[in-house]
Design an enzyme around this catalytic site. Structure first.
Site, PDB file in Angstrom:
ATOM      1  N   ASN A   1      -1.576   8.250  63.822  1.00 32.69           N
ATOM      2  CA  ASN A   1      -1.250   6.843  64.037  1.00 32.69           C
ATOM      3  C   ASN A   1      -2.203   5.841  63.388  1.00 32.69           C
ATOM      4  O   ASN A   1      -1.767   4.973  62.640  1.00 32.69           O
ATOM      5  CB  ASN A   1      -1.196   6.569  65.539  1.00 32.69           C
ATOM      6  CG  ASN A   1       0.181   6.850  66.056  1.00 32.69           C
ATOM      7  OD1 ASN A   1       1.155   6.399  65.470  1.00 32.69           O
ATOM      8  ND2 ASN A   1       0.290   7.602  67.134  1.00 32.69           N
ATOM      9  N   GLY A   2      -3.494   5.962  63.707  1.00 30.93           N
ATOM     10  CA  GLY A   2      -4.471   5.017  63.168  1.00 30.93           C
ATOM     11  C   GLY A   2      -4.494   5.086  61.649  1.00 30.93           C
ATOM     12  O   GLY A   2      -4.518   4.067  60.953  1.00 30.93           O
ATOM     13  N   ASP A  19      -0.546  15.645  68.619  1.00 28.19           N
ATOM     14  CA  ASP A  19       0.083  14.848  69.680  1.00 28.19           C
ATOM     15  C   ASP A  19       1.593  14.647  69.453  1.00 28.19           C
ATOM     16  O   ASP A  19       2.318  14.315  70.396  1.00 28.19           O
ATOM     17  CB  ASP A  19      -0.586  13.468  69.781  1.00 28.19           C
ATOM     18  CG  ASP A  19      -2.087  13.562  69.999  1.00 28.19           C
ATOM     19  OD1 ASP A  19      -2.540  14.617  70.470  1.00 28.19           O
ATOM     20  OD2 ASP A  19      -2.796  12.588  69.700  1.00 28.19           O
ATOM     21  N   GLN A  61      -7.367  23.329  71.174  1.00 30.35           N
ATOM     22  CA  GLN A  61      -5.959  23.059  70.852  1.00 30.35           C
ATOM     23  C   GLN A  61      -5.764  22.579  69.417  1.00 30.35           C
ATOM     24  O   GLN A  61      -4.669  22.615  68.873  1.00 30.35           O
ATOM     25  CB  GLN A  61      -5.386  22.023  71.833  1.00 30.35           C
ATOM     26  CG  GLN A  61      -5.272  22.583  73.250  1.00 30.35           C
ATOM     27  CD  GLN A  61      -5.124  21.498  74.299  1.00 30.35           C
ATOM     28  OE1 GLN A  61      -4.022  21.165  74.696  1.00 30.35           O
ATOM     29  NE2 GLN A  61      -6.236  20.940  74.744  1.00 30.35           N
TER      30      GLN A  61
HETATM   31  O1  F6P Z   1      -5.115  12.767  68.335  1.00 29.38           O
HETATM   32  C1  F6P Z   1      -5.501  14.084  68.450  1.00 29.38           C
HETATM   33  C2  F6P Z   1      -6.429  14.262  69.626  1.00 29.38           C
HETATM   34  O2  F6P Z   1      -6.806  15.623  69.693  1.00 29.38           O
HETATM   35  C3  F6P Z   1      -5.880  13.791  70.970  1.00 29.38           C
HETATM   36  O3  F6P Z   1      -4.994  14.710  71.539  1.00 29.38           O
HETATM   37  C4  F6P Z   1      -7.145  13.582  71.729  1.00 29.38           C
HETATM   38  O4  F6P Z   1      -6.960  12.620  72.750  1.00 29.38           O
HETATM   39  C5  F6P Z   1      -8.100  13.076  70.699  1.00 29.38           C
HETATM   40  O5  F6P Z   1      -7.600  13.505  69.455  1.00 29.38           O
HETATM   41  C6  F6P Z   1      -9.511  13.559  70.852  1.00 29.38           C
HETATM   42  O6  F6P Z   1     -10.283  12.912  69.923  1.00 29.38           O
HETATM   43  P1  F6P Z   1     -11.763  13.319  69.490  1.00 29.38           P
HETATM   44  O7  F6P Z   1     -11.655  14.557  68.656  1.00 29.38           O
HETATM   45  O8  F6P Z   1     -12.243  12.154  68.716  1.00 29.38           O
HETATM   46  O9  F6P Z   1     -12.509  13.589  70.750  1.00 29.38           O
END
Ligand code: F6P
Length: 357
Positions: free
Chosen positions: A112-113, A136, A283
């Protein structure tokens, strides 16, 4: 001759390498001369002109490799127009580096971003083709993102493992699944893993309904209950709060995440033993599953074709079982969420799965 810049931005996922390989193989198979500039660590590489020249051999043997050979980072869209610590205009810097290298196009892989910034670069006159990555599956304009199915596999494995120990001990187990603010991953892994209760952000839960389901199961002879909780799950009370009120409440939130709150409430109200498992970033890790390898390769091939045809300003997505090109302006800034009235939710309910609503 094509000069292509490539970058992977945001949280990584499985099959990023497979997608890039798909693009590059398609370009190289066209027998045109191709130069590939791999920007390192997402937009950061483009901003600071940190890149590596890549050749066909860099993309050999990476179909099955997790992560990204280019590295990734989060460069929030919210602050993309703010100067960096040294006063550098990040957007101007990206444009200048693109022009300095005389690129024909940027291939941007992200969620998204990333798509908001990709669309901004398009508006600023750069040629951009994007590919939809994220575990996601919350990207607008595509029914599926690569990484999602692999993450479903990992989260499902976690639930499967919990099942056996939950049965031995007769406990309530919560598995917290990633997905940011949407519930696709939890819904799918929950159903695949046979979860009895699934809590997702799109369907705010009532803790009393969750407890009722646990008690019903016990009355019917089940010794354990498995609850798949999305990291973004929200209670009915909290869903009523305004953004500001919610933020304030979270400042004093005593739990590491929502799963621990659900666990504490069940424990407190019923005296049952509850355990929480958080598979977290596993995941996003490991090898892409076969579905994602094929899917990302197909998307990559179509992105390569768009570049060869000189068609820019699109995300290559997947709609109604077809690979499609979606204008970037339609994708940027929108979130795809689980529809609580969708057939999959209705079917899950027919199976007896409780959503706490
Ligand atoms: O957008 C992918 C994701 O894994 C989300 O499911 C999760 O909320 C986020 O990224 C975690 O982000 P980071 O790796 O910055 O902790």
């Amino acid at each position: 001759m094509k000069r292509i810049g490539m970058l992977t931005s945001g949280g990584d996922c499985q099959a990023l390498n497979a997608a890039m390989r798909g693009v590059v193989k398609t370009l190289l198979n066209s027998r045109q001369k191709v130069e590939i500039y791999g920007f390192l660590d997402g937009y950061r590489g483009l901003i600071y002109n940190n890149y590596r020249m890549l050749s066909g051999s860099d993309f050999s043997g990476i179909l099955t490799k997790g992560g990204t050979i280019l590295g990734s980072s989060r460069t929030p869209f919210k602050t993309i127009k703010d100067p960096d610590a040294n006063g550098l205009d990040k957007v101007e810097a990206m444009k200048q580096n693109y022009r300095k290298l005389k690129l024909d196009c940027l291939v941007i892989l992200g969620g998204n971003g990333t798509h908001k910034t990709a669309n901004l670069l398009r508006e600023e006159g750069l040629n951009v083709v994007t590919l939809p990555k994220t575990i996601d599956n919350d990207l607008w304009g595509t029914d599926m993102t690569f990484g999602f199915q692999s993450a479903v596999n990992v989260a499902t494995d976690a639930i499967d493992c919990i099942h056996t120990t939950a049965a031995s001990h007769g406990r309530v187990f919560i598995v917290e699944v990633m997905g940011h603010k949407v519930g696709f991953l939890t819904l799918n892994a929950g159903m695949a893993g046979g979860a009895d209760i699934i809590l997702i952000p799109e369907i705010p839960y009532d803790i009393n309904k969750v407890i009722k389901k646990i008690e019903e199961r016990e009355k019917n002879g089940s010794r354990f209950t498995i609850i798949a909780v999305a990291e973004g799950a929200i209670s009915k009370e909290n869903a009523k709060l305004s953004k500001k009120e919610f933020k304030k409440m979270m400042e004093k939130y005593p739990y590491p995440s929502v799963s621990y709150e659900v666990a504490a409430q069940i424990q407190e109200k019923t005296g049952r033993e509850v355990r929480v498992t958080v598979p977290g970033h596993t995941q996003r890790g490991g090898s892409p599953c076969p579905y994602d390898r094929v899917f990302a390769s197909r998307l990559g091939a179509e992105a390569g074709k768009l570049i060869l045809d000189g068609e820019y300003g699109f995300m290559v997505g997947y709609k109604n079982r077809e690979i499609v090109k979606v204008p970037l302006e339609e994708v940027a800034g929108k979130l795809k969420m689980v529809d609580p009235d969708s057939t999959i939710v209705k079917e899950a309910k027919l199976l007896g799965i409780c959503f706490g609503d």
